[in-house]
Design an enzyme around this catalytic site. Structure first.
Site, PDB file in Angstrom:
ATOM      1  N   LEU A   1      10.054 -12.463  25.116  1.00  0.00           N
ATOM      2  CA  LEU A   1       8.967 -12.982  25.926  1.00  0.00           C
ATOM      3  C   LEU A   1       8.242 -11.900  26.723  1.00  0.00           C
ATOM      4  O   LEU A   1       7.288 -12.195  27.435  1.00  0.00           O
ATOM      5  CB  LEU A   1       9.480 -14.078  26.869  1.00  0.00           C
ATOM      6  CG  LEU A   1       9.954 -15.353  26.158  1.00  0.00           C
ATOM      7  CD1 LEU A   1      10.654 -16.295  27.120  1.00  0.00           C
ATOM      8  CD2 LEU A   1       8.775 -16.053  25.483  1.00  0.00           C
TER       9      LEU A   1
ATOM     10  N   ARG B   1      15.804 -12.080  25.822  1.00  0.00           N
ATOM     11  CA  ARG B   1      16.292 -10.772  25.341  1.00  0.00           C
ATOM     12  C   ARG B   1      15.147  -9.874  24.896  1.00  0.00           C
ATOM     13  O   ARG B   1      15.244  -9.141  23.917  1.00  0.00           O
ATOM     14  CB  ARG B   1      17.320 -10.965  24.222  1.00  0.00           C
ATOM     15  CG  ARG B   1      18.520 -11.814  24.672  1.00  0.00           C
ATOM     16  CD  ARG B   1      19.606 -11.879  23.637  1.00  0.00           C
ATOM     17  NE  ARG B   1      20.672 -12.788  24.042  1.00  0.00           N
ATOM     18  CZ  ARG B   1      21.715 -12.449  24.795  1.00  0.00           C
ATOM     19  NH1 ARG B   1      21.843 -11.213  25.234  1.00  0.00           N
ATOM     20  NH2 ARG B   1      22.647 -13.348  25.106  1.00  0.00           N
ATOM     21  N   GLY B   2      14.052  -9.943  25.659  1.00  0.00           N
ATOM     22  CA  GLY B   2      12.897  -9.095  25.422  1.00  0.00           C
ATOM     23  C   GLY B   2      11.775  -9.741  24.639  1.00  0.00           C
ATOM     24  O   GLY B   2      10.632  -9.274  24.694  1.00  0.00           O
TER      25      GLY B   2
ATOM     26  N   HIS C   1      33.948 -15.530  33.059  1.00  0.00           N
ATOM     27  CA  HIS C   1      32.890 -15.075  32.143  1.00  0.00           C
ATOM     28  C   HIS C   1      32.803 -15.956  30.897  1.00  0.00           C
ATOM     29  O   HIS C   1      31.714 -16.249  30.406  1.00  0.00           O
ATOM     30  CB  HIS C   1      33.160 -13.619  31.758  1.00  0.00           C
ATOM     31  CG  HIS C   1      31.946 -12.891  31.285  1.00  0.00           C
ATOM     32  ND1 HIS C   1      31.866 -11.519  31.279  1.00  0.00           N
ATOM     33  CD2 HIS C   1      30.756 -13.321  30.798  1.00  0.00           C
ATOM     34  CE1 HIS C   1      30.692 -11.142  30.806  1.00  0.00           C
ATOM     35  NE2 HIS C   1      30.003 -12.216  30.511  1.00  0.00           N
TER      36      HIS C   1
ATOM     37  N   TYR D   1      30.856  -5.352  31.009  1.00  0.00           N
ATOM     38  CA  TYR D   1      29.683  -4.514  30.792  1.00  0.00           C
ATOM     39  C   TYR D   1      30.061  -3.035  30.843  1.00  0.00           C
ATOM     40  O   TYR D   1      30.397  -2.494  31.907  1.00  0.00           O
ATOM     41  CB  TYR D   1      28.604  -4.810  31.825  1.00  0.00           C
ATOM     42  CG  TYR D   1      28.143  -6.246  31.871  1.00  0.00           C
ATOM     43  CD1 TYR D   1      28.325  -7.105  30.788  1.00  0.00           C
ATOM     44  CD2 TYR D   1      27.520  -6.764  33.002  1.00  0.00           C
ATOM     45  CE1 TYR D   1      27.903  -8.423  30.832  1.00  0.00           C
ATOM     46  CE2 TYR D   1      27.090  -8.078  33.055  1.00  0.00           C
ATOM     47  CZ  TYR D   1      27.285  -8.902  31.977  1.00  0.00           C
ATOM     48  OH  TYR D   1      26.872 -10.209  32.037  1.00  0.00           O
TER      49      TYR D   1
ATOM     50  N   SER E   1      19.356 -13.765  30.591  1.00  0.00           N
ATOM     51  CA  SER E   1      18.398 -13.564  29.492  1.00  0.00           C
ATOM     52  C   SER E   1      17.174 -14.467  29.654  1.00  0.00           C
ATOM     53  O   SER E   1      16.741 -15.133  28.699  1.00  0.00           O
ATOM     54  CB  SER E   1      19.068 -13.808  28.135  1.00  0.00           C
ATOM     55  OG  SER E   1      20.080 -12.857  27.903  1.00  0.00           O
TER      56      SER E   1
END
Length: 335
Positions: free
Chosen positions: A212, A209-210, A126, A55, A205
């Site tokens: 909902l 990823r936004g 990861h 990240y 998520s």
């Protein structure tokens, strides 16, 4: 906030995914904004903070380490190795999946420095590098536990079969897979395997990823570097079809007395005591909204109706594009 068990740790039922503060969804917030959000989450009772070497190519770990170091004993710290940024001959950073033993050890050492800590509570692989047997990668990670650099191990984006192979080498405290109403792959096998093995299922998520949250209505407004631009579900054609699912979904949220985002998180919490969602946000208002989802209680009848509205059959578009799909080990639904 209620707690749930994650390996040897008791953590808040809803954790914080820190990726958004440095990575993935366009221009990240300022360091000052990131600091305010991390401290607000801590003050609100969040005790699971999740980051990764990838990240911001180390920037997210550095932010989390700098801001939360004075409070290190108050929370469980999770990070990930085996997928990080490597600088090419032209000087640009690119993402590389590498599960070789020396690389995993180097990633862990780098993360310890970035996080300004002597030990990482939960250290994930990861991505499984399929050129290296999972037993070998987990075996090297177990030596990090023996050396006191890591307290517990996790895996990300793996199948139930891979989890069982890894667990036979060293106990796996958590599997972190994408899990939400519109990403149900986990229900094919990993959800039950985690319950059987005593492994937490950390859902990343969880708000699709936004999608909902009912805040993204026009995908053309996404930043040019937003990773959602490469995801089939966010293509203009597919997203238009997916938006058509929201009116019925929002009606159910209203019936439950909560926001659409809270309904998504409450639904996940209802999937089992071993499920721990880690929503991410850059907004203090959204943070508080997300954390209040822990107070929402759903009847089995309402859960069934929510299930029927948004699921793998009603959502349009694949979770990942072709390249990213080859990089994960999760099960997939048959067409």
């Amino acid at each position: 906030m209620h707690t749930r068990q994650l390996g040897p740790f008791s953590v808040s039922a809803i954790g914080l995914g820190c990726m958004n503060l440095s990575h993935a969804y366009g221009v990240p917030p300022s360091a000052e904004q990131g600091e305010r959000l991390l401290l607000a989450a801590l003050d609100a009772g969040v005790t699971l903070f999740d980051t990764a070497a990838l990240y911001g190519f180390g920037a997210n770990e550095q932010l989390v380490g700098r801001v939360l170091k004075p409070h290190r004993s108050a929370f469980t710290l999770a990070s990930k190795g085996g997928m990080a940024g490597v600088r090419g001959d032209d000087g640009t950073l690119r993402r590389v999946i590498d599960g070789r033993l020396a690389t995993l050890r180097r990633n862990c050492e780098d993360s310890l420095r970035n996080l300004q800590t002597e030990v990482i509570d939960l250290y994930y692989l990861h991505r499984w590098d399929k050129s290296v047997p999972i037993e070998d990668s987990v075996g090297e990670m177990s030596r990090l536990v023996e050396e006191g650099k890591v307290r517990a191990l996790g895996l990300s984006e793996v199948s139930a079969a891979t989890l069982r192979r890894a667990h036979a080498v060293h106990p796996i405290a958590a599997v972190q897979n994408e899990y939400s109403l519109w990403s149900r792959n986990t229900e094919i096998g990993v959800l039950d395997a985690c319950r059987e093995l005593g492994t937490a299922l950390v859902a990343f998520s969880p708000l699709a990823r936004g999608f909902l949250c009912d805040v993204l209505h026009d995908v053309s407004t996404l930043d040019a570097k937003d990773i959602r631009r490469a995801m089939p579900r966010f293509s203009p054609e597919n997203y238009a079809r997916n938006l058509a699912l929201l009116p019925a979904y929002k009606a159910l949220a209203k019936e439950a007395g909560c926001t659409p985002a809270q309904l998504a998180l409450a639904w996940l919490l209802s999937r089992g005591e071993h499920v721990i969602p880690i929503p991410g946000t850059t907004s203090l208002a959204h943070l508080n909204e997300d954390l209040q989802a822990e107070q929402v209680r759903l009847s089995p009848e309402l859960v069934a109706r929510v299930d029927a509205v948004i699921n793998q059959r009603t959502v349009s578009g694949a979770r990942y594009g072709a390249q990213s799909s080859t990089e994960v080990d999760t099960e997939v639904f048959e067409d």
